[in-house]
Design an enzyme around this catalytic site. Structure first.
Site, PDB file in Angstrom:
ATOM      1  CE  LYS A  91      -0.211  -0.167   5.012  1.00 24.13           C
ATOM      2  NZ  LYS A  91      -0.840  -0.367   6.246  1.00 24.13           N
TER       3      LYS A  91
ATOM      4  NE  ARG B  75      -6.214   0.687  11.402  1.00 22.81           N
ATOM      5  CZ  ARG B  75      -4.983   0.650  10.960  1.00 22.81           C
ATOM      6  NH1 ARG B  75      -3.819   1.371  11.536  1.00 22.81           N
ATOM      7  NH2 ARG B  75      -4.930  -0.241  10.046  1.00 22.81           N
TER       8      ARG B  75
ATOM      9  CG  HIS C 243      -4.028  -4.546  11.725  1.00 20.65           C
ATOM     10  ND1 HIS C 243      -2.998  -5.083  11.273  1.00 20.65           N
ATOM     11  CD2 HIS C 243      -3.661  -3.159  11.587  1.00 20.65           C
ATOM     12  CE1 HIS C 243      -1.973  -4.181  11.068  1.00 20.65           C
ATOM     13  NE2 HIS C 243      -2.544  -2.791  11.129  1.00 20.65           N
TER      14      HIS C 243
ATOM     15  NE  ARG D 234      -2.828  -8.116   7.505  1.00 23.51           N
ATOM     16  CZ  ARG D 234      -3.564  -8.236   8.663  1.00 23.51           C
ATOM     17  NH1 ARG D 234      -4.227  -9.459   8.599  1.00 23.51           N
ATOM     18  NH2 ARG D 234      -3.706  -7.560   9.705  1.00 23.51           N
TER      19      ARG D 234
ATOM     20  CE1 TYR E 220      12.690  32.260   2.261  1.00 20.34           C
ATOM     21  CE2 TYR E 220      11.919  29.722   2.400  1.00 20.34           C
ATOM     22  CZ  TYR E 220      12.188  31.226   1.542  1.00 20.34           C
ATOM     23  OH  TYR E 220      11.614  30.926   0.168  1.00 20.34           O
TER      24      TYR E 220
ATOM     25  CB  CYS F  28      13.413  25.961   1.902  1.00 23.05           C
ATOM     26  SG  CYS F  28      14.481  27.046   2.836  1.00 23.05           S
TER      27      CYS F  28
ATOM     28  CG  ASP G 226      11.390  23.992  -3.914  1.00 20.80           C
ATOM     29  OD1 ASP G 226      10.323  23.284  -4.019  1.00 20.80           O
ATOM     30  OD2 ASP G 226      11.190  25.371  -3.897  1.00 20.80           O
TER      31      ASP G 226
HETATM   32  C1  LIG Z   1      -0.143  -1.644   6.803  1.00 20.64           C
HETATM   33  C2  LIG Z   1      -0.844  -2.849   7.445  1.00 20.64           C
HETATM   34  C3  LIG Z   1      -0.037  -3.922   7.437  1.00 20.64           C
HETATM   35  C4  LIG Z   1       1.527  -3.864   7.629  1.00 20.64           C
HETATM   36  O1  LIG Z   1       1.926  -3.180   8.609  1.00 20.64           O
HETATM   37  P1  LIG Z   1       3.427  -3.126   8.925  1.00 20.64           P
HETATM   38  O2  LIG Z   1       3.407  -2.772  10.261  1.00 20.64           O
HETATM   39  O3  LIG Z   1       4.039  -2.260   8.151  1.00 20.64           O
HETATM   40  O4  LIG Z   1       4.003  -4.615   8.832  1.00 20.64           O
HETATM   41  C5  LIG Z   1      -0.542  -5.270   7.529  1.00 20.64           C
HETATM   42  N1  LIG Z   1      -2.109  -5.217   7.794  1.00 20.64           N
HETATM   43  C6  LIG Z   1      -2.836  -4.211   7.724  1.00 20.64           C
HETATM   44  C7  LIG Z   1      -4.321  -4.217   7.727  1.00 20.64           C
HETATM   45  C8  LIG Z   1      -2.279  -2.721   7.516  1.00 20.64           C
HETATM   46  O5  LIG Z   1      -3.044  -1.573   7.301  1.00 20.64           O
END
Ligand SMILES: *Cc1c(COP(=O)(O)O)cnc(C)c1O
Length: 372
Positions: free
Chosen positions: A36, A134, A166, A222, A265, A312, A314
Site C-alpha cells: 500500500k 479501528r 489487525h 502480512r 529563512y 525550505c 525545495d
Molecule cells: C499496513 C498494514 C499491514 C502492514 O503493517 P506493517 O507494520 O508495515 O508490517 C498489515 N495489515 C494491515 C491491515 C495494514 O493496514
C-alpha cells in the site's frame, strides 16, 4: 546526474521478503507482501514484483485503486484490498479477482451488488476488530456479519475466503493487548465456524507479528515495513533486514561566506566563522520534514553533518566548514553508509514508516538490483 533521487534496491526487498517468508513457512503460513501507499514510497509495482520474487504469494493494499494499479501492470497474484467504504466502485476489483476486506454488513451489501453487476463471485475476507479499535466488525456485530456473509455465500454471490484482524501493539513485545487480541481472534474463528464460514486463510500478523509472534501466523502473514528493510520498532525488534531506500541529492552550489552570516529563512542559524555553505535541492515538498530544521543528519564529503537553519520547500543548507565540498558532490540523507531512516525518525519524533512513505512524487525513483 540528477539533482536528487531515491534509489531503491530491489535485491534488498527480495531478500527481506525471503527472510520473512522463511519464518512464516516454519508454521506453514504464506506471506502477503503489503505494498500500500505506493509500496511505502518505494514504488508499488516494482516492490510487488521484488516481493513476489522473494517468496511472497499474496499482495496487500489499502484501496481498490491501488489494486487496480497492480493488476494493470500485469500482476496476477492473489491480492487483498481492505480499506474501502460504502460508495466504493467494487466492480473493477471483483472483475479482476481482487479480494476485498469486509468490515460491515453495509460494505458487504455493496460488494454483493458489484458481484451481481459483474456476474462473478466476489472473494471477501471478513474483518473482526479484536481490539485495535479501528476497522473491522466489533465482536458484538460479528455474528450479524457472518450471517449475511453465509447467506451470500450460499447464494453463490460471494466466497468467504478469509477471516482476519489487525494488531494494535505487536511492536511492543509482551504488551498485554497481544494475548487479548489472540484470544478474541480465536473466539471469532470459532463463531465463524459455527455459522458455516470456514475460511481458507486466517490472518493477523503484521511485520512485528511476523518477527516476534509465530503463534500469530495462522495461514498467512502480512508484513509491510519489514519488506523494505525497516524494523517496526528499532529499539525493541531486531531482524536481519536490509533497508531498501537511499535518498540522495547533489550539492547545487557551494560557496564561502563570512562569519555571522544568517542561513535560510528566518536566519535561525548564523555561521560561527568564515565557512562553506552547501545547498541541497530537497525540501519539505519532497518529504523532508520541516521539523528537521537544525536537526536532520546528512552525509556529505565523508562527514555526518546537521542541517543548518530551516528546511525550505525545495532545499536546505549544510555548513561544511573548511572541508573541500563543491557543486556536484553527493549528499546522502539516508541509505547505506549514511544516516538511516530510523535516525531521521528519531530527530523529528516520528517513525521510520513516515520518513520513507512521505518522500514526494517530485523525487525520481531509480531501481537497482535484479529485476530492475
Ligand atoms: C499496513 C498494514 C499491514 C502492514 O503493517 P506493517 O507494520 O508495515 O508490517 C498489515 N495489515 C494491515 C491491515 C495494514 O493496514
Amino acid at each position: 546526474m540528477v539533482q536528487a533521487e531515491v534509489v531503491i534496491d530491489l535485491d534488498a526487498i527480495r531478500a527481506n521478503t525471503a527472510h520473512l517468508a522463511e519464518r512464516a513457512a516454519t508454521r506453514s503460513a504464506a506471506t502477503m507482501a503489503v505494498v500500500k501507499a505506493d509500496g511505502y514510497g518505494h514504488g508499488a509495482v516494482p516492490a510487488a514484483r521484488a516481493a513476489l520474487a522473494g517468496g511472497a504469494t499474496w499482495l496487500g493494499v489499502a484501496t481498490v485503486a491501488e489494486a487496480v494499479e497492480l493488476r494493470t501492470a500485469g500482476i496476477g497474484s492473489p491480492m487483498l484490498s481492505w480499506l474501502n467504504g460504502p460508495g466504493t466502485d467494487f466492480t473493477p476489483a471483483v472483475s479482476t479477482d481482487v479480494d476485498l476486506g469486509v468490515p460491515s454488513v453495509r460494505v458487504l451489501d455493496e460488494v454483493v451488488a458489484a458481484a451481481r453487476t459483474t456476474g462473478k463471485t466476489a472473494r471477501v475476507h471478513l474483518k473482526v476488530d479484536t481490539g485495535l479499535g479501528r476497522s473491522g466488525a466489533a465482536p458484538a456485530d460479528w455474528p450479524d456479519l457472518l450471517t449475511a456473509a453465509a447467506k451470500a455465500q450460499a447464494d453463490g454471490i460471494i466466497e468467504a475466503v478469509g477471516v482476519w484482524s489487525h494488531f494494535a501493539c505487536a511492536d511492543e513485545p509482551g504488551h498485554p493487548s497481544i494475548a487479548a487480541q489472540l484470544g478474541v481472534f480465536s473466539q471469532a474463528l470459532e463463531i465463524a465456524e459455527k455459522q458455516g464460514i470456514r475460511p481458507q486463510v486466517r490472518h493477523l500478523a503484521n511485520s512485528a507479528g511476523t518477527l516476534t509472534l509465530p503463534q500469530a501466523y495462522f495461514d498467512l502473514v502480512r508484513p509491510g515495513v519489514a519488506l523494505y528493510g525497516l524494523s517496526p520498532n528499532p529499539a525493541r525488534i531486531e531482524a536481519p533486514l536490509r533497508p531498501a531506500m537511499t535518498l540522495r541529492g547533489e550539492v547545487l552550489i557551494a560557496k564561502r561566506v563570512p562569519a555571522g552570516h544568517g542561513v535560510s529563512y528566518g536566519h535561525t542559524y548564523h555561521t560561527a566563522t568564515e565557512t562553506t555553505l552547501a545547498l541541497i535541492p530537497l525540501g519539505y515538498a519532497d518529504g523532508i520534514p520541516r521539523q528537521a530544521s537544525g536537526r536532520g543528519p546528512v552525509l556529505l564529503g565523508g562527514e555526518r553533518r546537521t542541517i543548518a537553519g530551516r528546511v525550505c520547500m525545495d532545499q536546505f543548507v549544510l555548513d561544511v566548514g573548511d572541508d573541500p565540498v563543491s557543486a556536484g558532490d553527493e549528499a546522502v540523507l539516508f541509505g547505506p553508509g549514511g544516516p538511516s531512516a530510523d535516525d531521521w525518525a528519531d530527530v523529528v519524533g516520528t517513525i521510520n514508516y513516515e520518513i520513507v512513505t512521505r518522500i514526494g512524487a517530485r523525487v525520481p525513483r531509480r531501481y537497482v538490483g535484479t529485476g530492475a
